[in-house]
Design a protein around this motif. Sequence first.
Motif, PDB file in Angstrom:
ATOM      1  N   UNK A 123       0.945  -1.306   0.049  1.00  0.00           N
ATOM      2  CA  UNK A 123       0.090   0.200  -0.096  1.00  0.00           C
ATOM      3  C   UNK A 123       0.673   1.297   0.023  1.00  0.00           C
ATOM      4  N   UNK A 124       1.832   1.390   0.587  1.00  0.00           N
ATOM      5  CA  UNK A 124       2.823   2.377   0.621  1.00  0.00           C
ATOM      6  C   UNK A 124       3.534   2.604  -0.609  1.00  0.00           C
ATOM      7  N   UNK A 125       3.676   1.647  -1.265  1.00  0.00           N
ATOM      8  CA  UNK A 125       4.399   1.950  -2.645  1.00  0.00           C
ATOM      9  C   UNK A 125       3.175   2.314  -3.684  1.00  0.00           C
ATOM     10  N   UNK A 126       2.190   1.472  -3.509  1.00  0.00           N
ATOM     11  CA  UNK A 126       1.022   1.943  -4.361  1.00  0.00           C
ATOM     12  C   UNK A 126       0.786   3.384  -4.571  1.00  0.00           C
ATOM     13  N   UNK A 127       0.801   4.116  -3.270  1.00  0.00           N
ATOM     14  CA  UNK A 127       0.390   5.513  -3.101  1.00  0.00           C
ATOM     15  C   UNK A 127       1.482   6.396  -3.697  1.00  0.00           C
ATOM     16  N   UNK A 128       2.478   5.772  -4.038  1.00  0.00           N
ATOM     17  CA  UNK A 128       3.551   6.667  -4.492  1.00  0.00           C
ATOM     18  C   UNK A 128       3.632   6.491  -6.010  1.00  0.00           C
ATOM     19  N   UNK A 129       2.691   5.567  -6.783  1.00  0.00           N
ATOM     20  CA  UNK A 129       2.694   5.535  -8.216  1.00  0.00           C
ATOM     21  C   UNK A 129       1.873   6.794  -8.846  1.00  0.00           C
ATOM     22  N   UNK A 131      -1.127   8.464 -11.077  1.00  0.00           N
ATOM     23  CA  UNK A 131      -2.250   7.991 -11.057  1.00  0.00           C
ATOM     24  C   UNK A 131      -2.708   7.348 -12.383  1.00  0.00           C
ATOM     25  N   UNK A 132      -2.052   7.521 -13.489  1.00  0.00           N
ATOM     26  CA  UNK A 132      -2.271   6.691 -14.525  1.00  0.00           C
ATOM     27  C   UNK A 132      -1.814   5.198 -14.541  1.00  0.00           C
ATOM     28  N   UNK A 133      -0.570   5.306 -13.623  1.00  0.00           N
ATOM     29  CA  UNK A 133      -0.254   3.896 -13.293  1.00  0.00           C
ATOM     30  C   UNK A 133      -1.299   3.028 -12.483  1.00  0.00           C
ATOM     31  N   UNK A 134      -1.435   3.618 -11.498  1.00  0.00           N
ATOM     32  CA  UNK A 134      -2.738   2.906 -10.551  1.00  0.00           C
ATOM     33  C   UNK A 134      -4.033   2.324 -11.550  1.00  0.00           C
ATOM     34  N   UNK A 135      -4.409   3.474 -12.320  1.00  0.00           N
ATOM     35  CA  UNK A 135      -5.448   3.022 -13.147  1.00  0.00           C
ATOM     36  C   UNK A 135      -5.272   1.964 -14.028  1.00  0.00           C
ATOM     37  N   UNK A 136      -4.029   1.881 -14.698  1.00  0.00           N
ATOM     38  CA  UNK A 136      -3.690   0.744 -15.679  1.00  0.00           C
ATOM     39  C   UNK A 136      -3.520  -0.433 -14.760  1.00  0.00           C
ATOM     40  N   UNK A 137      -3.071  -0.542 -13.628  1.00  0.00           N
ATOM     41  CA  UNK A 137      -3.190  -1.640 -12.907  1.00  0.00           C
ATOM     42  C   UNK A 137      -4.608  -2.259 -12.541  1.00  0.00           C
ATOM     43  N   UNK A 138      -5.674  -1.350 -12.583  1.00  0.00           N
ATOM     44  CA  UNK A 138      -6.808  -2.079 -12.286  1.00  0.00           C
ATOM     45  C   UNK A 138      -7.473  -2.303 -13.626  1.00  0.00           C
ATOM     46  N   UNK A 139      -7.039  -1.640 -14.810  1.00  0.00           N
ATOM     47  CA  UNK A 139      -7.651  -1.933 -16.161  1.00  0.00           C
ATOM     48  C   UNK A 139      -7.065  -3.215 -16.592  1.00  0.00           C
ATOM     49  N   UNK A 140      -5.842  -3.599 -16.419  1.00  0.00           N
ATOM     50  CA  UNK A 140      -5.415  -4.880 -17.176  1.00  0.00           C
ATOM     51  C   UNK A 140      -5.607  -5.865 -16.298  1.00  0.00           C
ATOM     52  N   UNK A 141      -5.918  -7.139 -16.858  1.00  0.00           N
ATOM     53  CA  UNK A 141      -5.902  -8.361 -16.295  1.00  0.00           C
ATOM     54  C   UNK A 141      -4.937  -8.966 -16.702  1.00  0.00           C
ATOM     55  N   UNK A 167      -5.784  14.191  -7.472  1.00  0.00           N
ATOM     56  CA  UNK A 167      -4.328  14.818  -7.175  1.00  0.00           C
ATOM     57  C   UNK A 167      -3.928  14.098  -5.636  1.00  0.00           C
ATOM     58  N   UNK A 168      -4.908  12.977  -5.148  1.00  0.00           N
ATOM     59  CA  UNK A 168      -4.526  12.591  -4.045  1.00  0.00           C
ATOM     60  C   UNK A 168      -3.855  10.906  -3.943  1.00  0.00           C
ATOM     61  N   UNK A 169      -3.163  10.700  -3.094  1.00  0.00           N
ATOM     62  CA  UNK A 169      -2.363   9.348  -2.974  1.00  0.00           C
ATOM     63  C   UNK A 169      -3.604   8.401  -2.749  1.00  0.00           C
ATOM     64  N   UNK A 170      -4.607   8.687  -2.373  1.00  0.00           N
ATOM     65  CA  UNK A 170      -5.770   7.385  -2.040  1.00  0.00           C
ATOM     66  C   UNK A 170      -6.783   7.758  -3.024  1.00  0.00           C
ATOM     67  N   UNK A 171      -6.852   8.319  -4.128  1.00  0.00           N
ATOM     68  CA  UNK A 171      -7.697   8.479  -5.280  1.00  0.00           C
ATOM     69  C   UNK A 171      -8.031   7.389  -5.628  1.00  0.00           C
ATOM     70  N   UNK A 172      -6.927   6.303  -5.760  1.00  0.00           N
ATOM     71  CA  UNK A 172      -7.307   4.703  -6.330  1.00  0.00           C
ATOM     72  C   UNK A 172      -6.946   3.738  -5.377  1.00  0.00           C
TER      73      UNK A 172
END
Length: 225
Positions: A123-129, A131-141, A167-172
């Motif tokens: 979770x700590x690393x995830x928040x540093x990514x 926004x677009x990278x976090x969205x891609x992780x959700x989008x890709x199976x 613009x927040x670390x917890x948006x995704x």
Amino acid sequence: MDPRRLDYTGEGIGEDELLATPYAQVRAWVDAAVARSSSAPDVVEPLAAAVATVDAEGRPNVRTVLLRFLDERGPGFVTALTSTKGREIADNPRVAAGLTWPAMYRAVRFRGVAVELDRDEVAEYWRSRPWGSRISAWASQQSQPVSSRAQLEAAARARAEQFPDHGGADDVPVPDFWGGYRVVCDEVELWGGRRDRLHDRIVYRRVGEGDLGDALSWEVSRRQP
């Protein structure tokens, strides 16, 4: 004569140059590669690591990931736990990984067991990514077939609407299926290229229960190139 054949002009590495622990030595080489990447064009992605697993039939798989963790516990990377690598690690956690910097005539090879990262660390690393990278992780199976690029991009747009960027670390939020692994090493090899293919190979082999920062847990030897 093959015009692509190069004679490696690296300085190699000798036993008298080794730092006190395998972690200290690997960290020094990684830091040197990262520093060079910021000032020279010949080291483009210094944290790119090849990770090898085996499938249920014993057939090897190798792919490139980015090294996102490195401490005394070992090198680590993130991925979808449901990906091919995640499924293969679940069945057989024995893995190998390697970092290679051809322009520096250096490489590091790790062998050991992949251990899933703690969720707090994920979770700590995830928040540093971004926004677009976090969205891609959700989008890709990850590792599953997809009919077209358009389908993949449509999935990303749907996730972007679900988790808009404020613009927040917890948006995704962190997906349950997303995490990572650390390689708990049994062996670490340093490779230094030299002229006439007479390269250096210095190997740390585990002889104790300590981590990469415990000098007493590792035996150093040299292998022929």
